[in-house]
Design an enzyme around this catalytic site. Structure first.
Site, PDB file in Angstrom:
ATOM      1  N   THR A  32       0.850  -1.200   0.000  1.00 54.06           N
ATOM      2  CA  THR A  32       0.000   0.000   0.000  1.00 54.06           C
ATOM      3  C   THR A  32       0.880   1.243   0.000  1.00 54.06           C
ATOM      4  OG1 THR A  32      -1.824  -1.063   1.142  1.00 54.06           O
ATOM      5  CG2 THR A  32      -1.554   1.277   1.575  1.00 54.06           C
ATOM      6  N   ARG A  40     -14.730  -6.668   0.485  1.00 54.87           N
ATOM      7  CA  ARG A  40     -13.917  -6.266   1.647  1.00 54.87           C
ATOM      8  C   ARG A  40     -13.244  -4.896   1.413  1.00 54.87           C
ATOM      9  NH1 ARG A  40      -8.322  -4.787   2.764  1.00 54.87           N
ATOM     10  NH2 ARG A  40      -7.905  -5.324   4.923  1.00 54.87           N
ATOM     11  N   GLY A  52     -10.541  -2.164   3.382  1.00 52.09           N
ATOM     12  CA  GLY A  52      -9.599  -2.030   4.497  1.00 52.09           C
ATOM     13  C   GLY A  52      -9.661  -0.655   5.136  1.00 52.09           C
ATOM     14  N   ASP A  53      -8.606  -0.335   5.849  1.00 53.56           N
ATOM     15  CA  ASP A  53      -8.559   0.936   6.574  1.00 53.56           C
ATOM     16  C   ASP A  53      -8.219   2.130   5.687  1.00 53.56           C
ATOM     17  OD1 ASP A  53      -5.994  -0.348   6.269  1.00 53.56           O
ATOM     18  OD2 ASP A  53      -5.152   1.267   7.478  1.00 53.56           O
ATOM     19  N   THR A  93      -0.391   1.905   7.048  1.00 53.77           N
ATOM     20  CA  THR A  93      -0.265   0.688   6.258  1.00 53.77           C
ATOM     21  C   THR A  93      -0.116  -0.500   7.185  1.00 53.77           C
ATOM     22  OG1 THR A  93       1.061  -0.565   4.679  1.00 53.77           O
ATOM     23  CG2 THR A  93       2.227   1.101   5.977  1.00 53.77           C
ATOM     24  N   GLY A  94      -0.762  -1.613   6.824  1.00 54.66           N
ATOM     25  CA  GLY A  94      -0.682  -2.800   7.671  1.00 54.66           C
ATOM     26  C   GLY A  94      -1.976  -3.578   7.596  1.00 54.66           C
TER      27      GLY A  94
HETATM   28  N1  ASP Z   1      -3.932  -1.501   5.031  1.00 51.86           N
HETATM   29  C1  ASP Z   1      -4.183  -2.118   3.763  1.00 51.86           C
HETATM   30  C2  ASP Z   1      -5.503  -2.870   3.817  1.00 51.86           C
HETATM   31  O1  ASP Z   1      -5.764  -3.527   4.797  1.00 51.86           O
HETATM   32  C3  ASP Z   1      -3.115  -3.050   3.337  1.00 51.86           C
HETATM   33  C4  ASP Z   1      -1.701  -2.537   3.409  1.00 51.86           C
HETATM   34  O2  ASP Z   1      -1.407  -1.564   4.099  1.00 51.86           O
HETATM   35  O3  ASP Z   1      -0.816  -3.087   2.726  1.00 51.86           O
HETATM   36  O4  ASP Z   1      -6.224  -2.849   2.846  1.00 51.86           O
END
Ligand code: ASP
Length: 315
Positions: free
Chosen positions: A182, A210, A212-213, A233-234
């Site tokens: 990301t 789905r 994400g954040d 990111t995470g």
């Molecule tokens: N945070 C992102 C998600 O859950 C993924 C990522 O940071 O690589 O969609």
């Protein structure tokens, strides 16, 4: 005139030097440097923090190495569904999109939502319709195809598993084709205005729409001139539950903590307590920056008119 600063990330996770080749490492560092230079040039030319974070993200979205825009991972259905958000700390305006397809630069679409819709958050087909109406650049499926992403997805598509783009189990696989992450940016401009932006393809084999954040204001992305601009990111589910980006802002606002102190609590205590692996980057309106992660590595970089500049990968 304030100190102006840009910080960027290209994803966090189990990123180990032992797993990296010199060529791959260089490709990542070059990709980060290019984005850093593009965003910083906007700030140098008196551009706004919003335009700086957008400029940096467009470069990262166009880079196949990162899980955003062109390099986005495959969903359960074998397509790319992308999420992005941008927020202007000077007026708390924000724009987000989720589950968009075939949009070349989802961050441009998020910015368009912020500027030219009466809304904050658009999703799926509606967001795509808005992109067409506003003349946002689209690309055919082939543009987003890479053999590596396809193989990565093929391995788990018949299971109910979904995976972050940078977990250790996948690392050897990932290294074959050299892609992660990301992307995000935070900036403080010459006028002391701050902004944040985040863009992602999400998780490989994600299904049921789905999200994400990253596109959720307050979770993966947040900006407020009074406190901070944050891009995360995470493992998105944990960052949503922690309301991570806004929690940093709250700690600064209500507890008077510095950017670094607040980020440290959220990343190394609150997220760790719920097994939320990852990291975040942030700036405040004085041009201070912090880049903090609880994983093995985070693709990252920062550059400030006060003199500091670096791009880095590992702890
Ligand atoms: N945070 C992102 C998600 O859950 C993924 C990522 O940071 O690589 O969609």
């Amino acid at each position: 005139m304030s100190v102006f600063t840009l910080a960027i990330h290209g994803g966090a996770g189990t990123i180990l030097k032992n797993d990296m080749t010199p060529e791959l490492e260089k490709a990542y560092l070059d990709g980060l440097q290019l984005a850093l230079d593009a965003g910083y040039a906007v700030l140098e030319e008196e551009g706004s923090a919003v335009n700086a974070v957008k400029a940096a993200l467009v470069i990262l979205e166009d880079n196949m190495l990162f899980n955003a825009g062109r390099g986005s991972v495959f969903t359960k259905k074998g397509v790319q569904e992308m999420d992005a958000a941008i927020m202007d700390g000077s007026n708390l305006e924000a724009g987000s999109v989720a589950g968009v397809r075939n949009v070349r630069n989802p961050i441009e679409l998020a910015a368009e939502v912020m500027r030219n819709s009466n809304h904050v958050f658009l999703s799926g087909k509606g967001a795509n319709d808005f992109a067409i109406k506003q003349g946002i650049k689209l690309e055919p499926d082939e543009y987003f195809f890479s053999q590596f992403r396809y193989d990565q997805w093929k391995d788990i598509r018949d299971s109910d598993n979904y995976s972050l783009d940078h977990t250790h189990q996948q690392l050897e696989e990932l290294m074959k084709d050299k892609k992660f992450g990301t992307v995000g940016a935070t900036a403080c401009d010459k006028n002391g205005n701050i902004a944040a932006a985040t863009s992602t393809g999400g998780m490989t084999n994600k299904k049921y729409g789905r999200i994400g954040d990253s596109p959720l204001i307050g979770c993966g992305t947040y900006a407020n001139n009074n406190t901070c601009a944050i891009s995360c990111t995470g493992h998105g589910e944990m960052f949503i539950r922690a309301v991570a980006a806004y929690d940093v802002s709250c700690l600064m606002e209500y507890k008077n903590l510095s950017l670094q102190e607040a980020m440290n609590i959220v990343v190394n205590e609150k997220l760790v307590n719920i097994k939320g692996e990852g990291g975040m980057i942030g700036v405040d309106a004085k041009g201070n920056a912090a880049l903090i992660f609880n994983s093995e590595g985070m693709y990252r970089g920062m550059k400030s008119s006060a003199g500091a500049e670096y791009v880095a990968i590992y702890k």
